[in-house]
Enzyme design. Structure first.
Site, mmCIF file in Angstrom:
data_model
loop_
_atom_site.group_PDB
_atom_site.id
_atom_site.type_symbol
_atom_site.label_atom_id
_atom_site.label_comp_id
_atom_site.label_asym_id
_atom_site.label_seq_id
_atom_site.Cartn_x
_atom_site.Cartn_y
_atom_site.Cartn_z
ATOM 1 N N HIS A 211 -10.646 -2.749 -1.312
ATOM 2 C CA HIS A 211 -11.544 -2.173 -0.307
ATOM 3 C C HIS A 211 -12.574 -1.275 -0.992
ATOM 4 C CE1 HIS A 211 -9.066 -3.172 3.303
ATOM 5 N NE2 HIS A 211 -8.072 -3.127 2.436
ATOM 6 N N HIS B 74 -7.304 -8.325 -2.424
ATOM 7 C CA HIS B 74 -8.642 -7.733 -2.238
ATOM 8 C C HIS B 74 -8.619 -6.257 -2.579
ATOM 9 C CE1 HIS B 74 -6.459 -7.123 1.548
ATOM 10 N NE2 HIS B 74 -7.119 -5.986 1.633
ATOM 11 N N TYR C 30 -0.546 -10.121 0.498
ATOM 12 C CA TYR C 30 0.576 -9.595 1.302
ATOM 13 C C TYR C 30 0.521 -10.202 2.701
ATOM 14 C CZ TYR C 30 -3.091 -6.366 2.922
ATOM 15 O OH TYR C 30 -4.255 -5.835 3.412
ATOM 16 N N TYR D 19 0.849 -1.196 0.000
ATOM 17 C CA TYR D 19 0.000 0.000 0.000
ATOM 18 C C TYR D 19 0.883 1.245 0.000
ATOM 19 C CZ TYR D 19 -4.134 -2.711 1.530
ATOM 20 O OH TYR D 19 -5.182 -3.588 1.623
ATOM 21 N N ARG E 126 -2.914 -12.008 3.669
ATOM 22 C CA ARG E 126 -4.229 -11.577 3.203
ATOM 23 C C ARG E 126 -4.400 -11.977 1.739
ATOM 24 N NH1 ARG E 126 -7.696 -7.982 4.635
ATOM 25 N NH2 ARG E 126 -9.024 -9.695 4.004
#
Lengths: 197, 235
Positions: B161, B159, B146, B107, B156
């Site tokens: 959000h 995905h 990640y 991110y 995870r």
């Protein structure tokens, strides 16, 4: 036969560059909401709302997003059906990222809301999202200087008396703009009332 | 004035707050039951955004983060679908905001310390409004899995959000949407916190119809928000 609601999932720890980019210092996206609901032409008594969110061991939550939705000083919502088309000088909606200030508080510059009906006391609606919350929580802020209307509020009346005080802000003294402190306790003795709204 | 109230959150579809396998829920979940509330004007109204709040590149994450003139690395995808309410009614003019990691699983957020490269040309945030028929479309780069600190060797699944408003304060929804066939789904305490019968609603569907020849693979993802019920609200 109703379709099934899309399940909620946590907002996670990294929402700020997408949802509160300006507060968090990211400049690639504009911000659609801020922590100030007032404009130059807003009518009504300006106030500041500030608070801290505490987890089950009293640690401060530094990665929450708090959204507020409130009536203006006359008790009106922007898109209230009967008021459609009336331009508003007040933004009924605001967002604050608790990671965006040193003390990890949420802070809103707003006005004291008016009553929306005779059966409700002035209040501010909150939605809270954070890592570790799989579905958001709803709560409300009521005002300590509205004792009489609080007694008649149909939502407050449904809450056991000993828990009602978790929804009443504390007025802090000594500033030109009145400050109302509203701390949120996710768990424990002082656990804030959350609604199935 | 009379206006309908909204159906309650269906707790057979949403995750329970306390899900100990997802460690952060332990100290952050409410422990007392939620207090049922009769909806008032505060609950059945909500913020309204116009199409003018959206900039032209806001729905194109393959372009809105370019800083050195080159395109972001990774697999381009189209993510598109409809926003409906429980009664199957289209939800026009509703704001959808998204954020995600890059094709390496990193991110842009300053607190993300995962040792994977930042892509200088990918920001990972965007937004759009549904059109008059409730349709939306994003262009983006497929996010990667990640690691995270929840348990030993925790990862995870990839995905995106999503944040949606819908017509009222109580129709607010923040969720995550996953990719079909991901072996990490069954191992992910966040995805698995969802009641089994609703897990499928969080997985995108691969779609040749949405796939753009020579450009990007297509994925379909619809949202179902709380709808109005038959109880009129008196004010």
């Amino acid at each position: 036969m109703l379709l099934k609601q899309t399940p909620s999932q946590t907002i996670g720890p990294f929402f700020s560059y997408g949802l509160t980019p300006k507060q968090a210092g990211y400049n690639k996206l504009s911000s659609l909401a801020s922590s100030s609901l007032v404009t130059e032409s807003t009518i009504g008594a300006q106030i500041r709302i500030e608070g801290t969110i505490f987890d089950g061991v009293g640690d401060i939550v530094s990665d929450a997003m708090v959204e507020i939705w409130q009536a203006d000083s006359q008790g009106r919502y922007q898109n209230q059906p009967s008021l459609e088309g009336i331009g508003s000088s007040f933004l009924n909606f605001g967002r604050c990222d608790t990671g965006a200030n040193d003390q990890n508080k949420f802070v809103f510059e707003t006005v004291k809301p008016g009553q929306i009906s005779t059966k409700t006391a002035p209040h501010i609606n909150l939605v809270i999202f954070m890592r570790g919350l799989l579905s958001h929580v709803f709560t409300r802020i009521y005002f300590p200087d509205e004792k009489n209307s609080n007694l008649l509020d149909e939502t407050l009346l449904t809450i056991p008396a000993y828990r009602q005080e978790t929804l009443v802000a504390k007025k802090l003294s000594g500033e030109s703009t009145p400050i109302y402190e509203f701390n949120i306790h996710l768990q424990g003795e002082k656990e804030t009332v959350f609604f199935d709204a | 004035m009379r206006k309908s109230q909204f159906n309650m959150r269906d707790w057979k579809s949403h995750p329970k707050y306390l899900t100990p396998s997802y460690k952060s829920t332990v100290l952050r979940s409410p422990t007392k039951p939620l207090i049922p509330m009769k909806q008032t004007l505060s609950e059945i109204t909500g913020p309204v955004y116009g199409h003018d709040s959206i900039n032209p590149l806001d729905n194109d994450l393959t372009k809105n983060g370019i800083t050195d003139g080159r395109e972001p690395l990774g697999e381009r995808i189209v993510v598109s679908g409809k926003v409906l309410d429980e009664g199957g009614r289209s939800q026009p003019n509703t704001l959808i905001e998204i954020w995600q990691c890059n094709s390496a699983g990193r991110y842009i957020h300053v607190n993300d310390q995962h040792d994977a490269p930042i892509d200088p040309n990918f920001f990972g945030g965007g937004r759009c409004m549904t059109d008059e028929n409730g349709h939306y479309k994003f262009y983006t780069i497929k996010p990667a899995a990640y690691p995270w600190g929840n348990h030993v060797n925790a990862w995870r699944p990839a995905h995106i959000h999503f944040s949606l408003f819908g017509p009222a304060y109580v129709t607010r929804l923040v969720t995550q949407s996953y990719f079909p066939g991901d072996p990490l789904l069954d191992l992910d305490p966040i995805f698995m916190s969802t009641p089994k019968s609703s897990q499928g609603l969080l997985i995108k569907e691969f779609s040749m119809d949405l796939t753009e020849e020579g450009f990007a693979l297509g994925y379909k993802f619809d949202f179902i928000l709380r709808g109005p019920n038959a109880t009129p609200m008196e004010t």
